[in-house]
Design an enzyme around this catalytic site. Structure first.
Site, mmCIF file in Angstrom:
data_model
loop_
_atom_site.group_PDB
_atom_site.id
_atom_site.type_symbol
_atom_site.label_atom_id
_atom_site.label_comp_id
_atom_site.label_asym_id
_atom_site.label_seq_id
_atom_site.Cartn_x
_atom_site.Cartn_y
_atom_site.Cartn_z
ATOM 1 C CG ASN A 73 3.568 -6.133 0.402
ATOM 2 O OD1 ASN A 73 2.590 -6.806 0.077
ATOM 3 N ND2 ASN A 73 3.492 -5.120 1.249
ATOM 4 N NE ARG A 109 14.586 8.382 -2.764
ATOM 5 C CZ ARG A 109 15.112 9.544 -2.359
ATOM 6 N NH1 ARG A 109 15.036 9.909 -1.097
ATOM 7 N NH2 ARG A 109 15.710 10.339 -3.227
ATOM 8 C CG HIS A 132 -1.477 3.416 -1.376
ATOM 9 N ND1 HIS A 132 -0.449 4.193 -0.894
ATOM 10 C CD2 HIS A 132 -2.618 3.925 -0.860
ATOM 11 C CE1 HIS A 132 -0.952 5.137 -0.124
ATOM 12 N NE2 HIS A 132 -2.266 5.009 -0.085
HETATM 13 C C1 GAR Z 1 3.159 -1.815 2.982
HETATM 14 O O1 GAR Z 1 2.031 -1.668 3.808
HETATM 15 C C2 GAR Z 1 2.969 -1.045 1.685
HETATM 16 O O2 GAR Z 1 1.642 -1.072 1.202
HETATM 17 C C3 GAR Z 1 3.326 0.340 2.145
HETATM 18 O O3 GAR Z 1 4.450 0.174 2.974
HETATM 19 C C4 GAR Z 1 4.372 -1.108 3.593
HETATM 20 C C5 GAR Z 1 5.666 -1.849 3.307
HETATM 21 O O4 GAR Z 1 5.751 -3.034 4.055
HETATM 22 N N1 GAR Z 1 3.611 1.183 1.026
HETATM 23 C C6 GAR Z 1 3.325 2.475 0.994
HETATM 24 O O5 GAR Z 1 2.815 3.072 1.922
HETATM 25 C C7 GAR Z 1 3.708 3.171 -0.302
HETATM 26 N N2 GAR Z 1 3.100 4.452 -0.381
HETATM 27 P P1 GAR Z 1 6.762 -4.195 3.621
HETATM 28 O O6 GAR Z 1 8.138 -3.534 3.450
HETATM 29 O O7 GAR Z 1 6.741 -5.153 4.767
HETATM 30 O O8 GAR Z 1 6.274 -4.791 2.337
#
Ligand code: GAR
Length: 199
Positions: free
Chosen positions: A20, A98, A116
């Site tokens: 992301n 975190r 999320h």
């Molecule tokens: C993503 O799917 C994001 O939505 C999720 O972690 C992943 C990170 O991927 N976030 C959560 O679950 C927060 N509660 P990335 O490091 O490749 O962006």
């Protein structure tokens, strides 16, 4: 205080792969982008995203949470110092795993976004994809929201939806949702920054 070109100075907080984050950095290169990426911070020195950001010419810093032990606020205070030093105006959490204390959340009230991997208010917290499949949902998706004290509870800014297919596993669904995240987050952050720039 914005960049000389009037763009809002954003920081991205990560813990892992940073896909992301990469989408946000790439979108910030468009001349019409309402934000620039001033800094990427990770609580995990081994986060793959750190090298990706550096390769894109973005300043990175790792502030390992482990030496701070149980003192979450002390870790956050160290992060806050770096954000202030770069005159950051908006913080985008992008896979930042975190839990934040009210101390940091209150400092960034109305200026901190999170993505999320569910259609909030459905499935806050972890294991969103297996929960959506187990519930027999026909669709899943992702949500960009403002960060408040309650986990994954803040006002929703935007969402993207994807279908859940009959043979989906949590992994295959996660992949489809992640692709949708990469489209959604830059669009939502850009719209948010364009709005606060015009205030
Ligand atoms: C993503 O799917 C994001 O939505 C999720 O972690 C992943 C990170 O991927 N976030 C959560 O679950 C927060 N509660 P990335 O490091 O490749 O962006």
């Amino acid at each position: 205080m914005s960049d000389a070109d009037g763009r809002v100075r954003a920081a991205i907080l990560i813990s892992g792969a940073g896909s992301n984050m990469t989408a946000l950095i790439e979108a910030a290169r468009r001349p019409e982008s309402a934000y620039s990426v001033a800094l990427v911070v990770s609580n995990n020195p081994d986060a793959g995203g750190l090298a990706l950001a550096a390769a894109q010419g973005v300043e990175t810093i790792a502030i390992d949470h482990r030496p701070f032990g149980k003192d979450r606020t002390a870790h956050e205070a160290a992060v806050q110092v770096e954000l202030e030093r770069r005159r950051v105006e908006v913080v985008a959490l992008a896979g930042y795993m975190r839990l934040l204390t009210p101390w940091l959340v209150s400092r960034w009230e109305g200026r901190m976004l999170n993505i999320h991997p569910s259609l909030l208010p459905l499935y806050p917290g972890l294991d969103t994809h297996s929960r959506a499949i187990a519930a027999g949902d026909a669709e899943a998706g992702c949500t960009v929201h403002l960060v408040t004290e309650g986990v994954d509870e803040g006002p929703i800014l935007d969402q993207a939806r994807v279908p859940i297919l009959p043979d989906d596993t949590p992994a295959s669904l996660a992949q489809r949702v992640l692709a949708a995240e990469h489209g959604l987050y830059p669009k939502a952050l850009d719209a948010f920054c364009a709005r606060i720039r015009s205030l």
